[in-house]
Structure formats: structure tokens, C-alpha cells
Design a protein around this motif. Structure first.
Motif, PDB file in Angstrom:
ATOM      1  N   ALA A 119     -89.533 -83.830   1.989  1.00  0.00           N
ATOM      2  CA  ALA A 119     -90.860 -83.343   1.120  1.00  0.00           C
ATOM      3  C   ALA A 119     -91.906 -84.140   1.542  1.00  0.00           C
ATOM      4  CB  ALA A 119     -90.494 -83.718  -0.421  1.00  0.00           C
ATOM      5  N   LEU A 120     -93.073 -83.605   1.741  1.00  0.00           N
ATOM      6  CA  LEU A 120     -94.212 -84.276   2.340  1.00  0.00           C
ATOM      7  C   LEU A 120     -95.161 -84.675   1.208  1.00  0.00           C
ATOM      8  CD1 LEU A 120     -95.098 -82.480   5.618  1.00  0.00           C
ATOM      9  CD2 LEU A 120     -94.351 -84.631   5.262  1.00  0.00           C
ATOM     10  N   PHE A 121     -95.001 -83.916   0.001  1.00  0.00           N
ATOM     11  CA  PHE A 121     -95.901 -84.142  -1.011  1.00  0.00           C
ATOM     12  C   PHE A 121     -94.884 -84.067  -2.487  1.00  0.00           C
ATOM     13  CE2 PHE A 121     -98.673 -82.567   1.890  1.00  0.00           C
ATOM     14  CZ  PHE A 121     -99.836 -83.319   1.670  1.00  0.00           C
ATOM     15  N   CYS A 122     -95.182 -84.998  -3.279  1.00  0.00           N
ATOM     16  CA  CYS A 122     -94.437 -85.108  -4.586  1.00  0.00           C
ATOM     17  C   CYS A 122     -94.270 -83.625  -5.458  1.00  0.00           C
ATOM     18  CB  CYS A 122     -94.607 -86.293  -5.483  1.00  0.00           C
ATOM     19  SG  CYS A 122     -93.904 -86.050  -7.082  1.00  0.00           S
ATOM     20  N   GLU A 123     -93.314 -83.053  -5.648  1.00  0.00           N
ATOM     21  CA  GLU A 123     -93.249 -81.659  -6.378  1.00  0.00           C
ATOM     22  C   GLU A 123     -93.804 -81.860  -7.741  1.00  0.00           C
ATOM     23  OE1 GLU A 123     -89.824 -78.846  -7.463  1.00  0.00           O
ATOM     24  OE2 GLU A 123     -89.225 -80.798  -6.967  1.00  0.00           O
ATOM     25  N   GLU A 124     -93.803 -83.039  -8.393  1.00  0.00           N
ATOM     26  CA  GLU A 124     -94.139 -83.290  -9.557  1.00  0.00           C
ATOM     27  C   GLU A 124     -95.601 -83.733  -9.691  1.00  0.00           C
ATOM     28  OE1 GLU A 124     -92.728 -82.949 -12.717  1.00  0.00           O
ATOM     29  OE2 GLU A 124     -91.219 -81.698 -11.477  1.00  0.00           O
ATOM     30  N   CYS A 125     -96.153 -84.835  -8.982  1.00  0.00           N
ATOM     31  CA  CYS A 125     -97.479 -85.134  -9.348  1.00  0.00           C
ATOM     32  C   CYS A 125     -98.403 -84.886  -7.951  1.00  0.00           C
ATOM     33  CB  CYS A 125     -97.605 -86.437  -9.510  1.00  0.00           C
ATOM     34  SG  CYS A 125     -97.084 -87.602  -8.454  1.00  0.00           S
ATOM     35  N   GLY A 126     -97.943 -84.308  -7.171  1.00  0.00           N
ATOM     36  CA  GLY A 126     -98.563 -83.875  -5.920  1.00  0.00           C
ATOM     37  C   GLY A 126     -99.091 -85.205  -4.986  1.00  0.00           C
ATOM     38  N   LEU A 127     -98.464 -86.304  -5.236  1.00  0.00           N
ATOM     39  CA  LEU A 127     -98.828 -87.306  -4.185  1.00  0.00           C
ATOM     40  C   LEU A 127     -98.332 -87.070  -2.788  1.00  0.00           C
ATOM     41  CD1 LEU A 127    -100.004 -90.260  -4.512  1.00  0.00           C
ATOM     42  CD2 LEU A 127     -97.752 -90.994  -4.617  1.00  0.00           C
ATOM     43  N   SER A 128     -99.100 -87.518  -1.883  1.00  0.00           N
ATOM     44  CA  SER A 128     -98.743 -87.471  -0.605  1.00  0.00           C
ATOM     45  C   SER A 128     -97.459 -88.408  -0.403  1.00  0.00           C
ATOM     46  CB  SER A 128     -99.770 -87.780   0.386  1.00  0.00           C
ATOM     47  OG  SER A 128     -98.966 -87.933   1.790  1.00  0.00           O
ATOM     48  N   LEU A 129     -96.284 -87.901   0.203  1.00  0.00           N
ATOM     49  CA  LEU A 129     -95.065 -88.792   0.386  1.00  0.00           C
ATOM     50  C   LEU A 129     -94.901 -89.351   1.672  1.00  0.00           C
ATOM     51  CD1 LEU A 129     -92.634 -86.902  -1.807  1.00  0.00           C
ATOM     52  CD2 LEU A 129     -93.890 -88.948  -2.375  1.00  0.00           C
TER      53      LEU A 129
END
Lengths: 499, 166
Positions: free
Chosen positions: B15-25
Motif C-alpha cells: 500500500a502506498l497510502f493508508c486506506e483509513e486516513c490517506g497518509l502517504s506510507l
């Protein structure tokens, strides 16, 4: 002309021996046979492989086919298809993992300059009572602008609807613009909204001149909801798609049913838009028509056949006209392929490699095609397989910047969608969390107005347990309008925020 | 699994972005964020994400800096730790009484918010207060616990405080 490159589909050179063909066929059967792979895309991929093998495994038929194939090979490719994967290496894991793919479909340049397809467009205008006054005035003026801009080679028709439909201008070449404009000015408001009646009459007008040479399209403009005939409308859209007619929807004001209009448009690969201010109607409509006029291929499509251990989570068109694509239908309609900007789609796959996997892992097969307008014989279809490498020590890779950029915007649209779903299922806590997260991300990306809107909706949800109609649409179309990266495209999606 | 440093959601590998809060991972997201000094000086209504650790262990204490109040307050929250404004008449005694910090004028409710200790985390929930509880500028829905991170800004009514883990 639907010539299919069987060698490409089987992934073998034209010199392949019978043994090579058989091996390749068996491999494909293991990947796509309906007994092992339940996805509709795989079924379609298997049908292709099957017919390819049937022809090529028969020496007589193969000889015949090879002759045609030589001609085909000599013709110019019409589409340029590129893929960008979020990573090349994955770790062997039992748990599912994500892989994002950016798919770019570009017309081949020299041909795109030559393409200037004439239009066969019907404007279907809601003239129900709620359109009375400024709304209808603006729509009429916009329609008149379009008449002025069309040439004698274009076919135009105008249909209005309330409880029933009326043909104001039957489909005809735009040779007598003044009379056509006069006819538009006679449109009066009154009655209720039956979108089905309007669609039916509009499609009949497009049908009269329907030809692959034209961009065959219907533009629906409404400010209301249609009651009870949604399913009938969607059925009409599916028929339109079979006939090669695209549908775009434009909603004015707050009351129309946006998810219905989205579905209607996405079935045909068309687009839907939210018009927040009356002044924007004309601009919207003209840009829409202009973007149709630069179409390079009508009815472009994508078939995704994921491998057995892979699922396609979602497909979102980033440009032109951002839109979540209907993946339940097969193949997926991509809509008209723009001659200048091309089409970009982000696919999200969920793969299970298993903990003992190693080496090459097949993710799935993509088939892209389109009917190139006014073309002679061109390669109009591209087949490519996606693979990654499984490596236990796979390190984090830098994702392709363009893909990462697209995802950073897509994440906003998703948060908005999920907030909405949460509201609909009554989970207010979840909805406010999503809206707050959306506001935070929007601020990070410098979108202050939308961020404020998201916060306002979070408060609204806390107070009333529902989103405001207006706010929900602004967030949806606002985040959607951000999808095309700032550099290019996105020319026909303008978001209107209230001041 | 990739744990989101912002909301602790466990995202799928890749995942490149958190599914819940949209933060860049992807990448060193934590380093890109503004320093804590800046946060302290920032406008009290600004919305920002805190980036301190969310880990709050058994031995940790909380240091509370209240704006315009000279002394930091150090507390050791138990399983539940209420914050509010003492009112002996109605028999309400919150674990932390903010009366000395001007709670009444700043619209702090008698039982305004509660801190709760979880497994190595600390959360805050609004107790349906009259003027609301804000975490990093975002109003919390009543009775919905939110994870606290080192350096977060909390606003109770108009009373602004920053919390640090020690």
C-alpha cells in the motif's frame, strides 16, 4: 474490421512450432480457464486464447491466417499502450498485497493529428418546471453556442423532456444555424422529469446517423431526479454502449441523483459532471463537445484478466474526465480516446503470492482496444501481460512519480467516497473520521476551500447525521477534479466551488 | 502489513497510502513534517497532523502545557482520567481540575473529556461537552475515542493545551 493478432494472444513468435503453440495454450488455460479462474475478464481472455489456438493449430487455417497476418503486421499501430507498476519486486507472503498499475493509452501521434472526426451529437435537455427561469435560459444559450461552433459536416439534434420527450431539432447537418438557434429559443419549461423518455428519444436521433466515421454521443442535461425508471435508463445505456453511442451527464444544482448519473455515463465510458453555477453551463457544454471533437478513437475498452490468485480491486480513469470505471461489465468501457491527451487509468490489484513463491509471478493480462475513427487498417488492439518478481529480500522501491502523484489524489476521492458510504450505513463516527482525514489531506495538498468544505460537512454530519446535498456533491466533484495531475489533461473537468 | 504512523491502521503490504486516513506510507513521511516548535506557535484553529509517537507505555507520564498558564502539569493517568472543572455544589470532581487555568471563562465543561489508557496507547474522548473538544484543530464527535500522540494539541472550548509523553 476486427483482425486479432493470435500470435500476440498466445505470446509466441509467428515461427512457433506446434509444440510451442500447445505449451503456450496449456499455460494460458491454467491461467484463464473458467474452471480455475472465475473473473469475467479471464473468461474473455480464455475465449481469445481458445479461438487463437483453434486457428493456429490447424495447419490449413494457419496458412490462411498467416497471409492476413502479414498484411496486418505491415499496417501501422494505432495505439501506444504503456504500464507503470508501483513495484517490480514483491515478497513471498501468504497475506494479500497491493499492486498499483498506471495504464497509459496514447494515440500514435502522426495519426492523431490527422484525426478530426465529425460529430453526431444529441443534446437532451430537461425542461421540467424546476428548470424554469435562469437555468433553462443558460442551457438554451449554451446550446446555441454549440450550434454556432458546429460545421456542416457535424450532425446535431436537440431533444427536450419533461413527462414525455419532444424532438426540437431532428438530427441533421448543421447547415442552417440561424433556424436551429431559433428552434432552441422556443423551448419552454413545464412538467416533471422522466429521464427515460428523454434518453429514448435522444438515442433514436443519434441512431439515425450513427456511423463509425462519427463521434456518436448523447449529452444529458438535468437538474432533477427521475422516479422509478432508473433501471430502464441503465438498460438504455447498455444498449447505447452496444451500438457505440457514448453518454455524458451534466447535473445542475443540488437535487439530481449523482450516483445514478455516474452509473449511466460510466456504462458507456462517458462522463458526468456537476455544474455549480449557471455561468459554468455554457463553458462545460462547449468543453465537452470540443473534447468529443478531438476524439481519436470512440469506444475504447480495456479487458483485465487477473491471474487466479489476483483480484482487480478497482479501476479509475484519471484522465480525461476522471471517473470510477464499472469493473463488473466486461470489457470495461474507457470511452472516447482523446487524440491529444490519451487516456490514463489507475488499476489496483490484490495479489496472493503465497509464502513459498519465487521467481516470476504472473499478475494478469490487459487487453486494450478502440475503434480508431476514420482509420483504414491499423493495429487497434494491444495485449500485454503484467509480471512481477517474487524475492524474499525485496526492498522498498521508489514508485513511478506519475503513478504516485495520481494515487495521492485518488486517495482524496476515496476518502470522500468512504465518508459517504459511512453516512449511508449510519456509521456517523466513521463518517466524521473520514471527513476529518479528508480535510487534513486536502490541506496538505493546499486545497483550502475544499478542506473547509470537508470540515463543514463533518460538523453537518455530527449535527444531522447526514451530508448536505450540496456539500456531498462539491466534495465528490471537487476531489474528482483534482485527479488529473496538474501538468496536463483534465481539460474538460472544471469544478465549480461557490465563492 | 504496514502500520500507519498516523492512525495505526494496518495496511496491506505494497500500500502506498493508508486506506483509513490517506497518509502517504511511502518514503520517510515523518521527516517531511514541520517541527514541533512550529506547531506550538501556530494558530490555535489550524488543522495539522501530529507526528509524535503514539506509543504510551506503562511507565509514561503526560506533561500538559496549557497556553497562558505558567506551570506545566504532570499527570499519571490511570485507566480513566477525566478532565474538567470542579463543581463541589453538584458533586463533580474531575481527576484534573482546570479551574486555576481559567476553565470557567474559557468554556470548559465540568466533565469535558476523558483520557483512557489502552495497550501502550493513550486516547481521548469528548464527554458531550458544551463547547467541544478539538484534537489538532478538528472537533471530536462526542464519546468517540481518538488516539493521542506525543505533541498533540487539544482544545477544550477555548482552552488550548499541548500534551507530551514522558
Amino acid at each position: 474490421m476486427d483482425f486479432v493478432d493470435y500470435y500476440a494472444i498466445l505470446g509466441v513468435p509467428p515461427s512457433a512450432s506446434e509444440e510451442e503453440l500447445r505449451r503456450s495454450y496449456r499455460l494460458a488455460a491454467r491461467r484463464f480457464h473458467p474452471d480455475v479462474n472465475k473473473s469475467p475478464g479471464a473468461a474473455s481472455a480464455f475465449r481469445d486464447v481458445d479461438s487463437a489456438y483453434k486457428v493456429l493449430s490447424d495447419p490449413h487455417e494457419r496458412q490462411e491466417y498467416d497471409r492476413l497476418w502479414q498484411q496486418y503486421k505491415a499496417s501501422a499501430p494505432a495505439l501506444l499502450v504503456e504500464t507503470f507498476l508501483s513495484r517490480r519486486y514483491v515478497r513471498p507472503l501468504d497475506e494479500p498485497q497491493l499492486l498499483y498499475v498506471l495504464l497509459k493509452v496514447q494515440p500514435v501521434l502522426e495519426m492523431s493529428l490527422a484525426a478530426d472526426a465529425p460529430l453526431n451529437v444529441c443534446l437532451v435537455v430537461d425542461r421540467s418546471t424546476s428548470m424554469k427561469g435562469a437555468r433553462l435560459q443558460h442551457v438554451k444559450r449554451a446550446a446555441q453556442h454549440i450550434i454556432t461552433e458546429c460545421g456542416a459536416e457535424d450532425i446535431l439534434s436537440v431533444v427536450t423532456f419533461s413527462d414525455r420527450a419532444e424532438v426540437v431539432i431532428p438530427a441533421q447537418p448543421v447547415v442552417d444555424a440561424p433556424s436551429m438557434k431559433a428552434l432552441v429559443s422556443t423551448i419552454r419549461a413545464g412538467g416533471s422529469t422522466s429521464i427515460r423518455a428523454g434518453l429514448q428519444a435522444g438515442l433514436a436521433q443519434v441512431e439515425r446517423h450513427r456511423h463509425p466515421r462519427y463521434v456518436n454521443h448523447l449529452i444529458l442535461i438535468t437538474d432533477g431526479r427521475t422516479y422509478g425508471d432508473e433501471e430502464a435508463c441503465l438498460a438504455l445505456a447498455r444498449e447505447a454502449r452496444e451500438a457505440g453511442i457514448g453518454i455524458s451527464g451534466m447535473g445542475i444544482g443540488e437535487d439530481w441523483n449523482d450516483s445514478f448519473l455516474d452509473r449511466l455515463a460510466s456504462i458507456t465510458g462517458g462522463t458526468s459532471a456537476y455544474i455549480g453555477s449557471l455561468e459554468a453551463i455554457s463553458r462545460f457544454l462547449r468543453e465537452r463537445v470540443r473534447s468529443l471533437a478531438t476524439a481519436y478513437a470512440e469506444r475504447s475498452w480495456l479487458n483485465v484478466a487477473p491471474a487466479v490468485d489476483v483480484e482487480l480491486d478497482s479501476a479509475v480513469r484519471i484522465a480525461p474526465s476522471p471517473m470510477r470505471l464499472e469493473t463488473a461489465t466486461c470489457p470495461i468501457s474507457l470511452g472516447a480516446l482523446n487524440g491529444l491527451a490519451g487516456t490514463r487509468v489507475v488499476l489496483q490489484f490484490r495479489l496472493r503470492t503465497g509464502a513459498s513463491a519465487s521467481g516470476e509471478f504472473f499478475v494478469g493480462r490487459l487487453d486494450v482496444g478502440g475503434e480508431v475513427l476514420g482509420s483504414g487498417q491499423h493495429k487497434e488492439r494491444v495485449t500485454l501481460d503484467l509480471n512481477v518478481q517474487v524475492a524474499p529480500d525485496a526492498a522498498q522501491e521508489e514508485p513511478p512519480p506519475e503513478l504516485f502523484d495520481a494515487l495521492s489524489r485518488l486517495v482524496l476521492y476515496r476518502l470522500q467516497e468512504r465518508a459517504r458510504e459511512a453516512v449511508e450505513s449510519g456509521d456517523i463516527a466513521e463518517a466524521t473520521r473520514k471527513l476529518e482525514a479528508l480535510a487534513t489531506r486536502l490541506l496538505e495538498q493546499g486545497q483550502e476551500a475544499l478542506a473547509q468544505r470537508a470540515l463543514a460537512e463533518a460538523r453537518q454530519v455530527m449535527r444531522t447525521r447526514s451530508l448536505s446535498e450540496e456539500g456531498a456533491k462539491q466534495l465528490k466533484y471537487g476531489t474528482r477534479a483534482l485527479l488529473p495531475s496538474t501538468g496536463d489533461a483534465g481539460n474538460d473537468q472544471v469544478s465549480e466551488l461557490p465563492t | 502489513m504496514i502500520r500507519c504512523p498516523n492512525c495505526q491502521h494496518e495496511n496491506l503490504e505494497g500500500a502506498l497510502f493508508c486506506e483509513e486516513c490517506g497518509l502517504s506510507l511511502w518514503g520517510d513521511a515523518q521527516e517531511e513534517v514541520s517541527t514541533r516548535e512550529l506547531e506550538e506557535d501556530s494558530d490555535e484553529f489550524s488543522v495539522k497532523s501530529g507526528w509524535g509517537t503514539a506509543t504510551f507505555e506503562e511507565k509514561n507520564q503526560v506533561i500538559i502545557h496549557i497556553r497562558d498558564y505558567p506551570e506545566p502539569i504532570i499527570i499519571t493517568p490511570g485507566e480513566e482520567f477525566t478532565i474538567g472543572r470542579q463543581d463541589a455544589a453538584s458533586g463533580i470532581f474531575p481527576d484534573l481540575d482546570l479551574t486555576p487555568a481559567g476553565a470557567l471563562e474559557k468554556g470548559v465543561s465540568r466533565l469535558h473529556a476523558v483520557l483512557r489508557r489502552g495497550d501502550d496507547v493513550l486516547s481521548i474522548a469528548d464527554l458531550d461537552s458544551a463547547n467541544g473538544t478539538y484534537l489538532n484543530g478538528q472537533r471530536l464527535a462526542a464519546h468517540q475515542p481518538r488516539l493521542l500522540r506525543d505533541g498533540d494539541e487539544i482544545r477544550l472550548g477555548k482552552l488550548v493545551m499541548h500534551i507530551y509523553f514522558k
